[in-house]
Design an enzyme around this catalytic site. Structure first.
Site, PDB file in Angstrom:
ATOM      1  N   GLY A  47      -4.770 -11.204  -3.877  1.00  0.00           N
ATOM      2  CA  GLY A  47      -3.527 -10.487  -3.538  1.00  0.00           C
ATOM      3  C   GLY A  47      -2.497 -11.031  -4.377  1.00  0.00           C
TER       4      GLY A  47
ATOM      5  N   ASP B 125       1.605  -3.570  -9.836  1.00  0.00           N
ATOM      6  CA  ASP B 125       1.295  -4.826 -10.360  1.00  0.00           C
ATOM      7  C   ASP B 125       1.348  -4.841 -11.964  1.00  0.00           C
ATOM      8  OD1 ASP B 125       0.336  -5.079  -7.776  1.00  0.00           O
ATOM      9  OD2 ASP B 125      -1.855  -5.057  -8.501  1.00  0.00           O
TER      10      ASP B 125
ATOM     11  N   SER C  56      -2.720 -10.339  -7.970  1.00  0.00           N
ATOM     12  CA  SER C  56      -2.758  -9.665  -8.934  1.00  0.00           C
ATOM     13  C   SER C  56      -3.259 -10.258 -10.187  1.00  0.00           C
ATOM     14  CB  SER C  56      -1.394  -9.305  -9.510  1.00  0.00           C
ATOM     15  OG  SER C  56      -1.382  -7.645  -9.121  1.00  0.00           O
TER      16      SER C  56
ATOM     17  N   HIS D 229       0.900  -1.411   0.138  1.00  0.00           N
ATOM     18  CA  HIS D 229       0.035  -0.079   0.055  1.00  0.00           C
ATOM     19  C   HIS D 229       0.910   1.187   0.101  1.00  0.00           C
ATOM     20  CE1 HIS D 229      -4.024  -1.607   0.281  1.00  0.00           C
ATOM     21  NE2 HIS D 229      -3.675  -2.570   1.240  1.00  0.00           N
TER      22      HIS D 229
ATOM     23  N   ASP E  46       2.714   1.967  -3.214  1.00  0.00           N
ATOM     24  CA  ASP E  46       3.026   2.521  -4.637  1.00  0.00           C
ATOM     25  C   ASP E  46       1.915   3.736  -4.918  1.00  0.00           C
ATOM     26  OD1 ASP E  46       0.658   0.750  -4.428  1.00  0.00           O
ATOM     27  OD2 ASP E  46       0.961  -0.094  -6.532  1.00  0.00           O
TER      28      ASP E  46
HETATM   29  P1  ADP Z   1      -6.555  -9.741  -7.278  1.00  0.00           P
HETATM   30  O1  ADP Z   1      -5.893  -9.526  -5.852  1.00  0.00           O
HETATM   31  O2  ADP Z   1      -6.399 -11.283  -7.905  1.00  0.00           O
HETATM   32  O3  ADP Z   1      -5.968  -8.724  -8.300  1.00  0.00           O
HETATM   33  P2  ADP Z   1      -9.105  -8.431  -7.498  1.00  0.00           P
HETATM   34  O4  ADP Z   1     -10.307  -8.568  -6.893  1.00  0.00           O
HETATM   35  O5  ADP Z   1      -8.288  -7.078  -8.005  1.00  0.00           O
HETATM   36  O6  ADP Z   1      -7.992  -9.516  -7.060  1.00  0.00           O
HETATM   37  O7  ADP Z   1      -9.396  -9.093  -9.169  1.00  0.00           O
HETATM   38  C1  ADP Z   1     -10.205 -10.388  -9.258  1.00  0.00           C
HETATM   39  C2  ADP Z   1     -11.019 -10.085 -10.451  1.00  0.00           C
HETATM   40  O8  ADP Z   1     -10.181 -10.454 -11.525  1.00  0.00           O
HETATM   41  C3  ADP Z   1     -11.997 -11.657 -10.476  1.00  0.00           C
HETATM   42  O9  ADP Z   1     -13.391 -11.238  -9.793  1.00  0.00           O
HETATM   43  C4  ADP Z   1     -12.229 -11.677 -11.936  1.00  0.00           C
HETATM   44  O10 ADP Z   1     -13.276 -10.626 -12.432  1.00  0.00           O
HETATM   45  C5  ADP Z   1     -10.941 -11.390 -12.517  1.00  0.00           C
HETATM   46  N1  ADP Z   1     -10.178 -12.476 -12.925  1.00  0.00           N
HETATM   47  C6  ADP Z   1      -9.338 -12.998 -12.114  1.00  0.00           C
HETATM   48  N2  ADP Z   1      -8.835 -14.423 -12.453  1.00  0.00           N
HETATM   49  C7  ADP Z   1      -9.708 -14.519 -13.554  1.00  0.00           C
HETATM   50  C8  ADP Z   1      -9.700 -15.546 -14.652  1.00  0.00           C
HETATM   51  N3  ADP Z   1      -9.081 -16.823 -14.676  1.00  0.00           N
HETATM   52  N4  ADP Z   1     -10.653 -15.372 -15.785  1.00  0.00           N
HETATM   53  C9  ADP Z   1     -11.464 -14.084 -15.776  1.00  0.00           C
HETATM   54  N5  ADP Z   1     -11.248 -13.086 -14.774  1.00  0.00           N
HETATM   55  C10 ADP Z   1     -10.501 -13.428 -13.798  1.00  0.00           C
HETATM   56  P1  NG1 Z   2      -3.763  -6.497  -5.386  1.00  0.00           P
HETATM   57  O1  NG1 Z   2      -3.379  -7.001  -4.270  1.00  0.00           O
HETATM   58  O2  NG1 Z   2      -3.467  -6.999  -6.964  1.00  0.00           O
HETATM   59  O3  NG1 Z   2      -5.313  -5.975  -5.451  1.00  0.00           O
HETATM   60  C1  NG1 Z   2      -3.575  -3.822  -4.821  1.00  0.00           C
HETATM   61  C2  NG1 Z   2      -3.052  -2.671  -6.085  1.00  0.00           C
HETATM   62  C3  NG1 Z   2      -1.493  -2.470  -5.914  1.00  0.00           C
HETATM   63  C4  NG1 Z   2      -0.812  -2.129  -4.726  1.00  0.00           C
HETATM   64  C5  NG1 Z   2      -1.466  -3.259  -3.667  1.00  0.00           C
HETATM   65  C6  NG1 Z   2      -1.307  -3.053  -2.247  1.00  0.00           C
HETATM   66  C7  NG1 Z   2      -4.332  -2.477  -7.952  1.00  0.00           C
HETATM   67  C8  NG1 Z   2      -4.660  -3.041  -9.394  1.00  0.00           C
HETATM   68  N1  NG1 Z   2      -3.740  -3.239  -7.450  1.00  0.00           N
HETATM   69  O4  NG1 Z   2      -3.009  -5.093  -5.415  1.00  0.00           O
HETATM   70  O5  NG1 Z   2      -1.240  -1.275  -6.839  1.00  0.00           O
HETATM   71  O6  NG1 Z   2      -1.312  -1.006  -4.277  1.00  0.00           O
HETATM   72  O7  NG1 Z   2      -3.030  -3.494  -3.859  1.00  0.00           O
HETATM   73  O8  NG1 Z   2       0.210  -2.930  -2.065  1.00  0.00           O
HETATM   74  O9  NG1 Z   2      -5.110  -1.692  -7.639  1.00  0.00           O
END
Ligand code: ADP
Ligand code: NG1
Length: 458
Positions: free
Chosen positions: A143, A190, A145, A50, A52
């Protein structure tokens, strides 16, 4: 190299089980064959959580798990998306009408973020259509990405269809900006590591301007990811943006306290840069300037001399306008102390990484404590999991990524890995709900992987 675009590799699809499966499913879905494939990896952030979006450097590495897309350019202006996972429904739209609904973070909206980012970068109004089949194996909302891997992969697919090229840096910047269309105001870690990662090395990612420097990790330790099995979708809740806004308000109040022009200040790093002081001094200034009792929106307005209307419309994001308390002192202290820990971690890795494993672990433990107590982005399951990981031999363990669920990362001496995995498995993954998460997405050691690529069939 800074100007290089993502590499293109020729591969025998028949020798790569996931590509082969993708090709076969593509054929049955669209009745034709893909022209090329793209991949973009997920990441694990080793330290620097948290910060970046506050302008500070972070220290992630790409993981092997990734998003893969099989792509066929088509002559119609239709974008057709399908997924190998039946949880993610088919989607089709005109390539010239890519509305992104911020209120519903459905999977195809992440694709559209990458698609739109490239479209806008080149100022194109008439985009070619494409058929795309997506296959991802990054645990979602954990988490690591998965969302940015999808945005980056979609951006690279669109660029390749257009026959254009861009540097990895530019792609990272475009995808960072365009992921904001989903509604979360993330910082760029990310997307940057997804494009800039190189096999065998973690990276220090710095911002404004974007830079990536190799960080050699200890060879006698392994980084292990453990999934708490609690999912947290960042775009479906306001937790993430509340923290971004708390940091923004803290930066403005600190700037005002020090007599700086506060209205243009958005990030905590800008305050430090304008004052020309160390991170340690920023911690002292924060303690002098901000109180630990939560601030109400009215108090923030009084401090800045603005109206509630101005606070809501000119400073806060759409999904944080009704927030009633802001913990400014705690959030700023986390950010300045975490930024210092990243620099210490990198320095130890430069000096003698293998002698430093206990100290690297200690920095990771401090990072977790700060995320839990100051930033309040942990949860009981993550706290339990880091305790278990430490109990079974990890000198350091912390939540990774945004938190409120998702994964931990632990540093584990290589010779203890087998017993560590067995013990953590026994202690955390016996509960029935947790055992429903696919085994390969629960607990695994990871090595620094490579970045985004285009594959052409040989
Ligand atoms: P993360 O921490 O993994 O980035 P987020 O909550 O920001 O989590 O994003 C997760 C979202 O990304 C899921 O709800 C979905 O919409 C999308 N996603 C993740 N994996 C897939 C996949 N294999 N195919 C399609 N969409 C995906
Ligand atoms: P994840 O864990 O992928 O949702 C998010 C932010 C990063 C960073 C981290 C905390 C997005 C796409 N990603 O990552 O930029 O702030 O939380 O370190 O918003």
């Amino acid at each position: 190299m800074e100007t290089e675009g993502p590499a293109t590799r020729r591969v025998q699809v028949s020798e790569h089980p996931r590509l082969l499966k993708l090709k076969e499913v593509f054929k049955s879905k669209f009745g034709s064959l893909p022209k090329f494939y793209v991949r973009a990896p997920g990441r694990v952030n080793i330290i620097g959580e948290h910060i970046d979006y506050c302008g500070y450097s972070v220290l992630p590495m790409a993981i092997e798990q990734d998003m893969l897309i099989a792509v066929e350019p088509v002559k119609t202006h239709t974008l057709q998306l399908a997924n190998t996972n039946p949880l993610y429904s088919d989607f089709s739209t005109s390539a010239n009408n890519t509305e992104i609904d911020k209120t519903k973070p459905l999977w195809h909206n992440y694709f559209l973020c990458g698609f739109k980012g490239i479209q806008e970068h080149f100022g194109l109004s008439n985009l070619p259509g494409m058929n795309c089949l997506v296959d991802g194996n990054i645990p979602p909302s954990s988490g690591l990405s998965s969302s940015s891997a999808l945005v980056c992969c979609a951006g690279l697919a669109t660029l390749t269809v257009l026959g254009m090229s861009l540097s990895k840096m530019k792609l990272a910047e475009i995808c960072t900006k365009s992921e904001h269309y989903i509604g979360t105001e993330g910082g760029g870690m990310d997307q940057s590591i997804s494009f800039l990662a190189e096999e065998g090395t973690a990276k220090l990612i710095e911002f404004s301007p974007l830079r990536a420097t190799d960080v050699k990790l200890p060879s006698e330790a392994v980084f292990v990811i453990a999934n708490s099995c609690v999912e947290m979708n960042k775009a479906a809740t306001s937790h993430f943006n509340i923290r971004v806004m708390e940091c923004r308000l803290a930066a403005k109040l600190l700037a005002k306290y020090k007599g700086l022009q506060w209205d243009k200040v958005l990030r905590l790093e800008e305050v430090q840069a304008k004052l020309g002081v160390s991170l340690e001094e920023m911690l002292l200034i924060t303690e002098d300037a901000l109180h630990t009792e939560p601030y109400s929106p009215e108090e923030v307005c009084r401090c800045l001399g603005i109206s509630l209307q101005e606070l809501r419309t000119q400073i806060l994001s759409p999904n944080t306008q009704d927030v009633l308390i802001f913990k400014l002192c705690q959030r700023a202290k986390h950010v300045y102390s975490e930024a210092a820990r990243v620099l210490q971690f990198k320095k130890m890795c430069e000096e003698a990484p293998d002698d430093m494993v206990p100290l690297l672990g200690e920095l990771m433990n401090q990072s977790h404590a700060s995320c839990r107590d100051m930033y309040e982005c942990s949860c009981p399951e993550l706290d339990q999991l880091v305790d278990i990981c430490r109990k079974f031999g990890a000198p350091g363990s912390r939540l990774t990524g945004a938190g409120w669920g998702g994964c931990t990362v632990s540093i584990v001496p290589a010779d203890k890995l087998p017993s560590f995995l067995a013990n953590v498995h026994e202690a955390y993954y016996q509960q029935s709900a947790r055992s429903l998460v696919p085994e390969e997405q629960r607990l695994f050691a990871t090595k620094p992987g490579g970045g985004a690529l285009v594959f052409l069939e040989a």
